[in-house]
Write an enzyme that holds these catalytic residues in place. Structure first.
Site, mmCIF file in Angstrom:
data_model
loop_
_atom_site.group_PDB
_atom_site.id
_atom_site.type_symbol
_atom_site.label_atom_id
_atom_site.label_comp_id
_atom_site.label_asym_id
_atom_site.label_seq_id
_atom_site.Cartn_x
_atom_site.Cartn_y
_atom_site.Cartn_z
ATOM 1 N N ARG A 239 18.179 -27.533 0.779
ATOM 2 C CA ARG A 239 17.883 -27.025 2.121
ATOM 3 C C ARG A 239 16.791 -27.907 2.744
ATOM 4 O O ARG A 239 15.781 -28.233 2.099
ATOM 5 C CB ARG A 239 17.372 -25.579 2.063
ATOM 6 C CG ARG A 239 18.437 -24.524 1.794
ATOM 7 C CD ARG A 239 19.441 -24.407 2.939
ATOM 8 N NE ARG A 239 20.429 -23.362 2.707
ATOM 9 C CZ ARG A 239 21.622 -23.533 2.129
ATOM 10 N NH1 ARG A 239 21.993 -24.736 1.708
ATOM 11 N NH2 ARG A 239 22.452 -22.517 1.995
ATOM 12 N N GLU A 268 18.695 -28.651 11.559
ATOM 13 C CA GLU A 268 20.078 -29.118 11.563
ATOM 14 C C GLU A 268 20.708 -28.637 12.870
ATOM 15 O O GLU A 268 20.480 -27.489 13.238
ATOM 16 C CB GLU A 268 20.843 -28.550 10.361
ATOM 17 C CG GLU A 268 20.372 -29.186 9.066
ATOM 18 C CD GLU A 268 21.091 -28.670 7.819
ATOM 19 O OE1 GLU A 268 22.050 -27.884 7.964
ATOM 20 O OE2 GLU A 268 20.676 -29.053 6.714
ATOM 21 N N HIS A 287 25.152 -32.089 6.025
ATOM 22 C CA HIS A 287 25.279 -30.853 5.231
ATOM 23 C C HIS A 287 26.743 -30.654 4.796
ATOM 24 O O HIS A 287 27.388 -29.681 5.195
ATOM 25 C CB HIS A 287 24.758 -29.638 6.003
ATOM 26 C CG HIS A 287 24.350 -28.509 5.103
ATOM 27 N ND1 HIS A 287 23.307 -27.663 5.380
ATOM 28 C CD2 HIS A 287 24.859 -28.084 3.914
ATOM 29 C CE1 HIS A 287 23.192 -26.768 4.411
ATOM 30 N NE2 HIS A 287 24.135 -26.999 3.508
HETATM 31 C C1 GLV Z 1 25.654 -24.712 1.105
HETATM 32 O O1 GLV Z 1 24.682 -25.239 1.569
HETATM 33 C C2 GLV Z 1 25.642 -23.486 0.372
HETATM 34 O O2 GLV Z 1 24.581 -22.852 0.267
HETATM 35 O O3 GLV Z 1 26.694 -23.101 -0.134
#
Ligand code: GLV
Length: 327
Positions: A239, A268, A287
């Site tokens: 994250r 983001e 991401h």
């Molecule tokens: C992706 O970032 C997730 O948490 O699955």
């Protein structure tokens, strides 16, 4: 009365088909954009269950307005977008989709590590700008990864897969820092538990795989980068808010570290004028850690099964706050 399930965006069909086979009334948000917060709240108000994902903000205001929800099923392994203490206080069980994306995310961490060590994204951009130049024996040099030390922040499901890749491909030494020691992983990887400060000091590659929590938010900051080796590569596929982006930019520009590979940023999306994007030793992805057909299919299946099992048996195979169902 059929249970009404709100599905917050276009998820893979595999999971949706499982829900369609049951006696539910499904509302699918089919637009090529996420719902606004108002749309999410207004629609959730008329449903019994919500299938949502990591950019849907399930904050105290949402929960206050939608306290009637019987279940929230999150399509993601991380759930920092959901106020879990508040959902728990309101008695709403929250499901998630662990392990479905471990291989896929470890591949992205591993790929970013190589890409940063060899300046891959930057070199790709120079070709696109017509700057291939000539074969320069002393230009565009990266470094080799063999026998380097991999430091893992958060040795869980995904961290273990990254460590296995690095061990097999490059015979790396594995060190890690966690809230608690992971003895099974230590045996599997011959990994050594170290203090957070030693993780920073000793890692050639520092790869973040922990959850975003009040303790981890901003923990890779200026003082952390200052402790790292000037040759170190920083990788974050967990994250964005776990690292401080300004401090990271400064650390790379000041050559306090070699570079960074990011699949997550803060905020983001990352803006196109972000200085990190023009740095030689930086590779950024939007991401996409879980972005394989296999992982996303499996995530949709797990998210659907959480809802189906909850309504059939009162239990959920993957629940964040099990205490709610125990009551
Ligand atoms: C992706 O970032 C997730 O948490 O699955």
């Amino acid at each position: 009365m059929k249970k009404k399930i709100l599905i917050s965006r276009l998820y893979p069909e595999k999971g949706i088909r499982l829900l369609e086979k049951e006696d539910f009334q499904l509302t699918l948000w089919k637009k090529q954009r996420p719902m606004t917060q108002k749309e999410l709240i207004d629609l959730s108000k008329t449903h019994d269950a919500l299938l949502c994902t990591l950019t849907d903000r399930i904050n105290p205001h949402f929960l206050e307005q939608c306290r009637h929800l019987e279940i929230i099923s999150q399509f993601a392994v991380g759930y920092d977008n959901i106020d879990i203490p508040e959902a728990t206080r309101l008695g709403i069980p929250v499901g998630f989709t662990p392990d479905a994306m471990s291989e896929a995310t470890a591949d992205i961490a591993f790929g970013l590590m190589i890409a940063v060590a060899r300046k891959m994204f930057f070199l790709h951009k120079t070709i696109a700008k017509g700057q291939w130049g000539y074969f320069n024996p002393t230009g565009n040099l990266g470094f080799e990864l063999k026998r380097k030390t991999l430091g893992i922040l958060g040795l869980g499901r995904i961290g273990i897969k990254m460590a296995q890749r690095c061990k097999k491909a490059y015979d790396m030494d594995i060190i890690y820092y966690n809230r608690s020691q992971n003895r099974t992983a230590e045996r599997l990887l011959n990994a050594t538990y170290v203090k957070f400060e030693d993780l920073l000091l000793q890692s050639d590659i520092l790869s973040v795989h922990c959850a975003l929590t009040p303790e981890t938010r901003g923990c890779i900051n200026r003082s952390a980068f200052e402790k790292m080796k000037p040759t170190a590569v920083f990788i974050n596929t967990a994250r964005g808010p776990i690292h401080n982006e300004k401090d990271l930019t400064h650390a790379i520009a000041a050559k306090e570290i070699w570079g960074a590979g990011l699949d997550v940023t803060n905020p983001e999306p990352m803006q196109p004028d972000n200085p990190l994007l023009s740095m030689e030793n930086v590779c950024v992805l939007p991401h996409v850690g879980s972005g394989t057909i296999e992982a996303r299919d499996q995530m949709s299946v797990l998210a659907a099964i959480n809802i189906i099992e909850f309504y059939k048996t009162g239990r959920m195979p993957h629940i964040v706050n099990p205490g709610v169902l125990a009551q």
